[in-house]
Write a protein that holds these residues in place. Structure first.
Motif, PDB file in Angstrom:
ATOM      1  N   ILE A  26     -28.989 -18.932   5.082  1.00 37.87           N
ATOM      2  CA  ILE A  26     -27.849 -19.339   4.270  1.00 37.87           C
ATOM      3  C   ILE A  26     -27.408 -18.273   3.278  1.00 37.87           C
ATOM      4  O   ILE A  26     -26.244 -18.248   2.865  1.00 37.87           O
ATOM      5  CB  ILE A  26     -28.128 -20.664   3.529  1.00 37.87           C
ATOM      6  N   ASP A  53     -31.514 -24.005   5.950  1.00 39.07           N
ATOM      7  CA  ASP A  53     -31.259 -25.342   5.430  1.00 39.07           C
ATOM      8  C   ASP A  53     -30.422 -26.146   6.421  1.00 39.07           C
ATOM      9  O   ASP A  53     -29.798 -25.591   7.337  1.00 39.07           O
ATOM     10  CB  ASP A  53     -30.508 -25.266   4.098  1.00 39.07           C
ATOM     11  N   VAL A  55     -27.132 -28.551   6.732  1.00 41.82           N
ATOM     12  CA  VAL A  55     -25.855 -28.588   6.015  1.00 41.82           C
ATOM     13  C   VAL A  55     -25.012 -29.747   6.525  1.00 41.82           C
ATOM     14  O   VAL A  55     -24.867 -29.941   7.736  1.00 41.82           O
ATOM     15  CB  VAL A  55     -25.064 -27.269   6.211  1.00 41.82           C
ATOM     16  N   TYR A  85     -25.794 -28.773   1.030  1.00 48.55           N
ATOM     17  CA  TYR A  85     -27.067 -28.326   1.587  1.00 48.55           C
ATOM     18  C   TYR A  85     -28.169 -29.290   1.171  1.00 48.55           C
ATOM     19  O   TYR A  85     -28.221 -29.748   0.023  1.00 48.55           O
ATOM     20  CB  TYR A  85     -27.384 -26.911   1.111  1.00 48.55           C
ATOM     21  N   ASN A  92     -24.083 -25.637  -2.642  1.00 46.10           N
ATOM     22  CA  ASN A  92     -22.952 -26.507  -2.317  1.00 46.10           C
ATOM     23  C   ASN A  92     -21.638 -25.887  -2.789  1.00 46.10           C
ATOM     24  O   ASN A  92     -21.582 -25.278  -3.864  1.00 46.10           O
ATOM     25  CB  ASN A  92     -23.112 -27.881  -2.967  1.00 46.10           C
TER      26      ASN A  92
END
Length: 330
Positions: A26, A53, A55, A85, A92
């Motif tokens: 990310i 992560d 999402v 996330y 975010n």
């Protein structure tokens, strides 16, 4: 109340996309940085729990149409998207886009404004802190653009876009504040009833506010100014795979040249980035007004420097995103 009135009186359409995906990198870190994170090397550089992560993305697009000038359609568009996330909530972000398009027969004109507030790029050393003080580097991005389009009798659409962009970083990183210009030329051709092809070229130039200022408080001020050439192609196929399905495949390539004139600015002087992006997606109708989506995107960057060969260990990266979702439309 005004919003409901507009929908009741004007012609409208909408799309709402809800996607669930996985992003394996990310923060777009190079492999040596990921290895350092996993092995706990100088962990103060990584004030987060995971570098990958899950999402969740929600995108709502609304089009409102009316005819104010004879039979020429005027279209207002509103687009709001949010990316959230699961673990890295600080990552975010939201995107807001507002536009106005006026049809002129075979040609059209459109103006739009896009804003991305508070976008976290990654964590960098605080220029005003100690050597072990790493903080979030956030920026707000704003773009105002105008677009002209013309469609020929052979269903070939030619477009030209000019955009003015400005990047506003938080105060600790305001040395990276920048203004830029974007010129985009595109051509789209309907090859058949079910097959569309699009091709585009983009030229972008960005000028850092710090450019030309060699030192601030005896500390080197990086100059992130650059110009960039990009090519993009997109193929869209309508077919039937159990149900009516739209398949898309796209590829984009960008060459970025940094223009810093200070040889001590080793992260930018004589640096060239080559960026690639491949995307594949499908949308299959499962109910009236509902489509099932699958998507996969792979992107990578290769950096080269005339004065700092190890730049690749810092700036090269590979990442992918994969997932599925639902699209509701009317």
């Amino acid at each position: 109340m005004i919003f409901l009135l507009l929908i009741a009186v004007w012609d409208y359409s909408y799309e709402t996309d809800i996607d669930f995906g996985y992003d394996n990198n990310i923060y777009a870190y190079s492999q040596p940085y990921i290895d350092d994170f996993l092995n706990g090397v100088r962990p103060y550089r990584f004030p987060f729990e995971t570098y990958d992560d899950l999402v969740t993305s929600v995108d709502f697009q609304l089009l409102l149409r009316n005819r104010f000038f004879g039979r020429r359609t005027t279209t207002f568009n509103f687009d709001v998207s949010s990316n959230n996330y699961l673990v890295n909530n600080q990552k975010n972000f939201q995107r807001y886009t507002f536009g106005l398009r006026q049809s002129l027969g075979r040609s059209s004109i459109k103006v739009s404004y896009q804003m991305i507030p508070g976008y976290l790029i990654r964590y960098y050393r605080n220029p005003q802190g100690t050597a072990t003080d790493y903080i979030d580097c956030e920026a707000a991005y704003h773009t105002v653009s105008g677009k002209l389009s013309y469609t020929t009798a052979n269903d070939v659409t030619i477009s030209a876009v000019y955009g003015h962009r400005w990047d506003d970083y938080i105060k600790e990183f305001n040395r990276y504040d920048a203004r830029g210009h974007v010129i985009d030329l595109g051509i789209a051709k309907k090859l058949s009833r079910y097959l569309d092809l699009e091709f585009g070229y983009t030229y972008r130039i960005s000028r850092s506010d710090s450019a030309g200022a060699a030192m601030i408080d005896t500390v080197l001020t990086p100059d992130g100014s650059f110009y960039q050439h990009s090519l993009n192609g997109n193929l869209r196929l309508q077919t039937v795979i159990i149900t009516p399905t739209i398949l898309r495949c796209s590829y984009g390539y960008g060459m970025r040249y940094y223009t810093s004139s200070d040889t001590d600015d080793i992260l930018h002087f004589g640096r060239r980035d080559h960026r690639h992006r491949i995307s594949i997606s499908s949308q299959s109708r499962i109910l009236t007004g509902v489509r099932l989506k699958f998507f996969f995107t792979y992107q990578w960057r290769k950096s080269h420097s005339d004065v700092f060969p190890p730049i690749a260990e810092i700036k090269d990266y590979n990442k992918y995103q994969a997932g599925a979702g639902l699209q509701f439309y009317h």
